[in-house]
Scaffold this active site. Structure first.
Site, PDB file in Angstrom:
ATOM      1  N   ASP A 252      -0.152  -7.162   7.776  1.00 48.10           N
ATOM      2  CA  ASP A 252      -1.557  -7.073   7.924  1.00 48.10           C
ATOM      3  C   ASP A 252      -2.136  -7.777   6.583  1.00 48.10           C
ATOM      4  O   ASP A 252      -1.837  -8.696   6.185  1.00 48.10           O
ATOM      5  CB  ASP A 252      -1.934  -5.650   8.121  1.00 48.10           C
ATOM      6  CG  ASP A 252      -1.455  -4.500   6.842  1.00 48.10           C
ATOM      7  OD1 ASP A 252      -0.487  -5.108   6.451  1.00 48.10           O
ATOM      8  OD2 ASP A 252      -1.973  -3.352   6.994  1.00 48.10           O
TER       9      ASP A 252
ATOM     10  N   GLY B  17       0.560  -4.669   0.785  1.00 51.28           N
ATOM     11  CA  GLY B  17      -0.610  -4.975   0.269  1.00 51.28           C
ATOM     12  C   GLY B  17      -0.556  -5.623  -1.266  1.00 51.28           C
ATOM     13  O   GLY B  17      -1.600  -6.226  -1.680  1.00 51.28           O
TER      14      GLY B  17
ATOM     15  N   GLU C 214       6.528  -5.318   7.453  1.00 51.71           N
ATOM     16  CA  GLU C 214       6.082  -4.241   8.106  1.00 51.71           C
ATOM     17  C   GLU C 214       6.736  -3.898   9.534  1.00 51.71           C
ATOM     18  O   GLU C 214       6.716  -2.919  10.135  1.00 51.71           O
ATOM     19  CB  GLU C 214       4.532  -4.356   8.399  1.00 51.71           C
ATOM     20  CG  GLU C 214       3.832  -4.344   6.777  1.00 51.71           C
ATOM     21  CD  GLU C 214       4.099  -5.487   5.950  1.00 51.71           C
ATOM     22  OE1 GLU C 214       3.483  -5.382   5.011  1.00 51.71           O
ATOM     23  OE2 GLU C 214       4.558  -6.484   6.280  1.00 51.71           O
TER      24      GLU C 214
ATOM     25  N   GLY D 152       0.735  -1.261  -0.140  1.00 47.63           N
ATOM     26  CA  GLY D 152       0.058   0.073  -0.077  1.00 47.63           C
ATOM     27  C   GLY D 152       0.807   1.279  -0.038  1.00 47.63           C
ATOM     28  O   GLY D 152       1.897   1.011   0.189  1.00 47.63           O
TER      29      GLY D 152
END
Length: 354
Positions: free
Chosen positions: A151, A120, A143, A71
């Protein structure tokens, strides 16, 4: 482009025979997902689901260097620094809704992955049925190195990898090549990138998806990750981050270079993120996909109000000095009760991900 603007120049959609083709087209940003791209892809998937003429969907990245590097955390960083937390939360909610949509999509999803697939990018590929790795495939969920956590459904997916490999990937952010990815189930097939166009032609023709993906290419051999499987399973079965590090240190003292390098890598990561990631891996096996994503949303919105994410992005992506000032700076100082509380329900209304 702000994340709220249309993404016509960043993502392309084509109808080719029976195939709906998505091309992520931000090669200069390693095809990182903006909010506009996320919304456009979600709407197009809805349209193709309703179109009986489209029987399968493929997604690829432009430029050859990356499928999708994640992302657009630079944009999220800028929004957060400007105090626009509602916009920050909207980004995460939209990305997570897209991931849930794709995981439950009723038509076969095929990811053709050349180059980097991280964050992402893993969220919009790993949960589909078909993940074809090319020779330059590199998977990672890094991350914990920017004050975040793995995530986009990784709370569900990583604990379901063989043994403790998911915990290893979550707590290190280590990179995985195509041979190891095939061996542990991150990728489901292999094809040289030069064969992707031929695969798309066969998918468009409408025959069985599995046959369309079979190029007959020799699969690359497994690498260092599979070779270290026994050590990983032992060390990362530890009850806590500190226990895991203790096991790695013991193996390093006994002569394991892999253990020494792994422990050293973990010690560069955000201490709070390590605790969060370990808790994710503990909870994940008992959650369904929507529950896992809701847990991630609860944690991420709390981290967006804190310090470490912004400091991690600054140190790694903005100033690139590699010297993040984590708060707290040590594992011993992490408030374990606060980590557990971050997984609890929010005080206000929460998005629905079911």
């Amino acid at each position: 482009m702000s994340g709220a603007e249309p993404a016509d120049d960043e993502i392309r959609f084509e109808r080719r025979g029976r195939l709906g083709l998505v091309t992520l087209d931000r090669p200069g940003a390693l095809n990182a997902l903006s909010l506009g791209m996320i919304g456009a892809l979600h709407r197009q998937l809805d349209a193709w689901e309703a179109d009986d003429g489209v029987t399968r969907v493929a997604i690829r990245g432009a430029g050859g260097r990356a499928f999708c590097a994640g992302g657009d955390v630079r944009h999220v960083y800028a929004l957060g620094r400007a105090g626009r937390l509602d916009d920050v939360f909207a980004f995460w909610a939209a990305e997570y809704r897209l991931v849930v949509r794709m995981q439950a999509y009723p038509k076969p999803l095929v990811a053709l992955i050349a180059g980097v697939v991280m964050g992402g990018g893993a969220g919009i590929s790993l949960h589909g049925a078909h993940r074809v790795a090319a020779e330059a495939y590199v998977f990672a969920m890094p991350e914990v190195g920017i004050g975040l956590f793995p995530d986009v459904g990784m709370t569900y997916a990583l604990p379901r990898l063989p043994g403790r490999l998911g915990t290893y990937l979550a707590l290190t952010g280590a990179r995985v090549g195509p041979g190891d990815a095939l061996a542990i189930g991150l990728a489901t097939g292999f094809a040289p990138a030069r064969d992707f166009d031929a695969i798309l032609d066969r998918l468009a023709a409408g025959g069985p998806v599995a046959e369309a993906l079979d190029t007959g290419a020799a699969r690359p051999p497994a690498g260092a990750l599979v070779a270290a499987r026994g050590l990983i399973d032992d060390a990362f079965s530890g009850d806590s981050v500190r226990d895991i590090l203790g096991r790695l240190d013991a193996a390093a003292s006994a002569g394991s270079t892999f253990a020494a390098e792994t422990a050293a890598l973990m010690r560069t990561r955000c201490p709070t993120s390590l605790y969060i990631a370990r808790e994710q891996m503990r909870r994940g096996p008992d959650l369904d996909f929507a529950q896992a994503v809701l847990a991630e949303y609860r944690v991420v919105t709390r981290l967006m109000r804190g310090h470490d994410f912004y400091e991690g992005v600054r140190a790694v992506l903005i100033d690139k000095d590699g010297r993040p000032d984590w708060r707290p700076a040590t594992l011993e100082a992490v408030d374990h009760d606060a980590v557990l509380a971050a997984f609890g329900p929010a005080e206000g209304p929460e998005p629905r991900f079911a």
